[in-house]
Design a protein around this motif. Structure first.
Motif, short mmCIF file in Angstrom:
data_model
loop_
_atom_site.label_atom_id
_atom_site.label_comp_id
_atom_site.label_asym_id
_atom_site.label_seq_id
_atom_site.Cartn_x
_atom_site.Cartn_y
_atom_site.Cartn_z
N THR A 116 0.83 -1.20 0.00
CA THR A 116 0.00 0.00 0.00
C THR A 116 0.87 1.25 0.00
O THR A 116 0.59 2.23 -0.69
N ASP B 228 -5.48 -4.61 -1.61
CA ASP B 228 -4.83 -4.16 -0.37
C ASP B 228 -5.09 -2.67 -0.14
O ASP B 228 -5.39 -2.25 0.98
N VAL B 229 -4.94 -1.89 -1.20
CA VAL B 229 -5.15 -0.45 -1.10
C VAL B 229 -6.59 -0.17 -0.68
O VAL B 229 -6.86 0.66 0.20
N GLU C 251 -7.05 -1.14 2.99
CA GLU C 251 -6.37 -0.18 3.88
C GLU C 251 -7.21 1.09 4.03
O GLU C 251 -7.35 1.63 5.11
#
Ligand SMILES: [Zn+2]
Length: 347
Positions: free
Chosen positions: A83, A114-115, A118
């Motif tokens: 990220t 993932d980004v 997050e």
């Protein structure tokens, strides 16, 4: 120059602690039920030892992961690292390539997820956090070949964005619909904005305190005064000078003084179909400043309120830098999440 504070989650190869409670029935007593070596994707660790336990109460078995690990292939640290690479400006593909250089194979689609995850985590962390003073500012980002308007909301206590909305900042009704739940969740009582009339309507209808960014005011009023100085009759030049001084010190009685000046000036002199004369422009300016004066001075009685909206503009700057290389968004939600993360890191 942005300084990145790197604090990646810790990853342990094995755990010395026993589970605290059963994930199924919350029971407290267990038997160890074997162990497995789990291969993981991480920059340092290749596999971790995971113990299985059996609950004495409900008889079900479960895995107890060492710190920084979950049932996912990636460790928490790798997720954060991927990220971070992306938020520093690399594309998903380039982030994936860098990781492969470290002999960690993660597809760019995984990094995209993932980004997103997050960003969701960040939003959750912020969901019920008290935010008293909120900075709002609009921006345009390029999406699907067109400029799209977004509105960024920044906690001016910390400088961190709390959300990004697909909202046009000229549309006061849309802002109100979007802002109402935020005001309730966070307990927002003051907004800081530039001086678009839409924000005035928002502050009034939602009964929020309002601080208008003084950089914006000084820029446009300074320009108007300079023009008027060239066009109005000389005997009124002192009015221009006085307005300038009032703005310089943001005098608490400024509103009344401007109103008095407005009354002193001669009234309408050009016909309705003609363009406004310089003196009429000056009158209009005095009246507008007199009306809005209180929203220029909120910061004087409230030390938590800044007198400019610079922190919000900085967050937008980070977001735009990132948005230039943002591609491949499939949905608005995805794009907004990415932008929000970009506006947060690095700082
Ligand atoms: Zn149990």
């Amino acid at each position: 120059m942005a300084i990145v504070v790197l604090k990646l989650p810790n990853v342990k190869r094995k755990t010395e602690t026993r589970p605290k409670k059963c994930p199924y029935c919350a029971g407290h007593t267990f038997q160890r039920w074997g162990q497995v070596n789990k291969p993981v994707k991480d920059v340092r660790v290749r596999n971790v030892k995971v113990y299985r336990y059996r609950c004495c109460h409900c008889k079900r078995t479960f895995r107890h992961y060492p710190e920084g690990n979950t049932r996912a292939d990636q460790t928490e640290r790798l997720r954060a690292f991927a990220t971070l690479l992306w938020s520093l400006g690399l594309s998903y593909r380039a982030s994936s390539l860098i990781l492969s250089g470290l002999r960690v194979m993660v597809s760019f689609m995984t990094i995209w997820r993932d980004v997103q995850a997050e960003s969701q985590k960040m939003k959750k962390r912020y969901q019920w956090k008290p935010v008293r003073v909120l900075g709002l500012d609009g921006a345009y980002v390029l999406g699907w070949g067109e400029k799209q308007p977004v509105l960024v909301a920044v906690d001016l206590g910390t400088g961190e964005p709390i959300t990004v909305g697909y909202i046009n900042e000229y549309d006061s009704q849309a802002i109100i619909r979007w802002l109402r739940p935020l005001v309730q969740q966070h307990g927002i009582s003051v907004i800081v904005t530039d001086d678009l009339s839409s924000y005035k309507i928002v502050a009034e209808k939602m009964q929020l305190e309002h601080q208008v960014c003084q950089f914006h005011v000084r820029r446009w009023v300074g320009k108007s005064l300079k023009e008027l100085q060239e066009t109005i009759p000389k005997e009124w030049l002192w009015v221009v000078e006085e307005v300038r001084q009032l703005l310089d010190v943001l005098h608490p009685e400024g509103s009344q003084r401007l109103h008095a000046l407005w009354k002193q000036l001669p009234g309408r002199c050009s016909g309705q179909n003609k363009s406004r004369s310089a003196m009429e422009q000056l009158r209009d300016l005095l009246l507008r400043l007199s009306r809005d004066w209180h929203s220029y001075c909120t910061f004087q009685s409230d030390p938590e309120v800044p007198w400019t909206n610079n922190a919000t503009e900085r967050a937008i700057g980070r977001m735009k830098m990132r948005a230039r290389t943002v591609r491949g968004y499939k949905s608005w939600q995805g794009m907004l999440s990415g932008l929000m993360l970009a506006a947060t890191y690095p700082h």
